[in-house]
Structure formats: C-alpha cells, structure tokens
Design a protein around this motif. Structure first.
Motif, PDB file in Angstrom:
ATOM      1  N   ILE A  39      42.141  48.182  38.945  1.00 40.37           N
ATOM      2  CA  ILE A  39      41.436  49.158  39.779  1.00 40.37           C
ATOM      3  C   ILE A  39      40.523  50.007  38.918  1.00 40.37           C
ATOM      4  N   ASP A  40      41.030  50.450  37.773  1.00 41.34           N
ATOM      5  CA  ASP A  40      40.237  51.277  36.854  1.00 41.34           C
ATOM      6  C   ASP A  40      39.000  50.519  36.384  1.00 41.34           C
ATOM      7  N   SER A  41      39.163  49.257  35.996  1.00 44.86           N
ATOM      8  CA  SER A  41      38.018  48.475  35.508  1.00 44.86           C
ATOM      9  C   SER A  41      37.014  48.183  36.627  1.00 44.86           C
ATOM     10  N   LEU A  42      37.504  47.909  37.839  1.00 45.88           N
ATOM     11  CA  LEU A  42      36.587  47.637  38.954  1.00 45.88           C
ATOM     12  C   LEU A  42      35.765  48.874  39.308  1.00 45.88           C
ATOM     13  N   LEU A  43      36.402  50.026  39.295  1.00 41.26           N
ATOM     14  CA  LEU A  43      35.669  51.262  39.606  1.00 41.26           C
ATOM     15  C   LEU A  43      34.624  51.565  38.537  1.00 41.26           C
ATOM     16  N   LYS A  44      34.980  51.366  37.272  1.00 39.93           N
ATOM     17  CA  LYS A  44      34.015  51.634  36.195  1.00 39.93           C
ATOM     18  C   LYS A  44      32.874  50.625  36.204  1.00 39.93           C
ATOM     19  N   GLU A  45      33.157  49.362  36.532  1.00 46.16           N
ATOM     20  CA  GLU A  45      32.099  48.350  36.639  1.00 46.16           C
ATOM     21  C   GLU A  45      31.132  48.679  37.763  1.00 46.16           C
ATOM     22  N   ALA A  46      31.631  49.286  38.837  1.00 46.13           N
ATOM     23  CA  ALA A  46      30.783  49.625  39.980  1.00 46.13           C
ATOM     24  C   ALA A  46      29.939  50.865  39.716  1.00 46.13           C
TER      25      ALA A  46
END
Length: 178
Positions: free
Chosen positions: A155-162
């Motif tokens: 979740i953390d990586s997906l939010l930062k990628e977005a």
C-alpha cells in the motif's frame, strides 16, 4: 496486533489521487474513504458509492407538507368556521393552492435540513470525523483501513508511485459513528 487503524495517503493534486485510487483498486485493496477540500467529479463512481436516497426523503417531506397545508385550510375554511363570503363556496380549491404550496416548500426545506444533520451525525457535542486537518485546506487524502488490508508495504509503495506527498499510519482519534 498493531494500533494502526488507517493508512493515509496525502496528495497535492486531485489527478494524482484518482490515479492512486486506480492503482489501489487494481491490486484489490479496499479504500475506506477519500477526503478532499473540494468536490471531485466522478469520485463516487470510482469508489462505488451508491446514489443518494435524499430525493425520496424530499418527496416524502413535500407530500407531508401538502397534506398538512391542505388539511389546515380545509379544517379552518370548511369544517370549523365556514363563512359565506360574496357567495363563494366554503371550499374554494384554487384559493388553497398558494398556502398549500408554501407549506409544502417549508416542510420540505426543514425536513431536508433535519435529514442532513441526522445523516451526517452533526449533533452538538459530537467529535468531528477529520482524519487529517489538511484535507479541509489543500490536501487530498485516501484513507485505507489497515486492519482489512494486511500488506502495508505494498500500500505504501502504491501510494508513493501514484504521487503521494506523504503516507501516514494513523490511529483513529474520533468517536465512531458506525
């Protein structure tokens, strides 16, 4: 079990937040809610929010107002104190229209205000449901329930990628309304 109840992704741009919603949903991560400082077109459909039933409540309040207004006029003009004014009938329906219309609008408006306060839990003494105070100013927040979604690193990586400016792990500090 951790105390983390929500993972908050803070975005500076609404388009980046919408991209974050798409990325999270593509990975089957359920989103608790989104908090924005302004309305965003299409976010309800993306989050799967059902259409509001407020028009049904407005129709019911309006119908109640029409019935009460007409009943008041009928009772006073035809039943309780019938008067013969200029040879007119004691129940002149065209003359009932303005008062019935005004009472319909009055009860519909007051009923909708009461429904709004009831539905949104805006009672005196209730704690506000604000996860991040910047959501009322300049940030767009995606809240993800941490207990339903166990893979916090994904979740953390997906939010930062977005394009998330900040990702916080938050404990709920307000009164639950559920």
């Amino acid at each position: 079990m951790s105390n983390t109840k929500y993972i908050l992704g803070s975005f500076a741009d609404p388009d980046e937040m919408m991209d974050g919603i798409d990325r999270l949903q593509a990975n089957n991560i359920s989103i608790y809610d989104c908090f924005t400082p302004m309305p965003i077109h299409g976010i309800e459909a993306k989050l799967g929010v059902k259409p509001s039933r407020l028009p049904i409540a407005a129709f019911c309040f309006g119908g109640l107002g029409l019935i009460l207004g007409f009943s008041l006029l009928y009772f006073t003009m035809s039943y309780d104190w019938p008067m013969n004014i200029g040879g007119k009938p004691s129940m002149p329906l065209p003359n009932f229209v303005p008062v019935s219309f005004e009472v319909t609008i009055l009860l519909c408006a007051l009923g909708m205000v009461a429904t709004f306060f009831f539905r949104n839990h805006l009672f005196p003494g209730r704690a506000p449901r604000v996860m991040d105070l910047r959501a009322t100013d300049d940030r767009f927040i995606i809240a993800i329930d941490a207990r339903d979604n166990s893979n916090h690193e994904l979740i953390d990586s997906l939010l930062k990628e977005a394009g998330a400016v900040e990702v916080k792990y938050n404990e709920r500090k307000y009164v639950s309304y559920e």
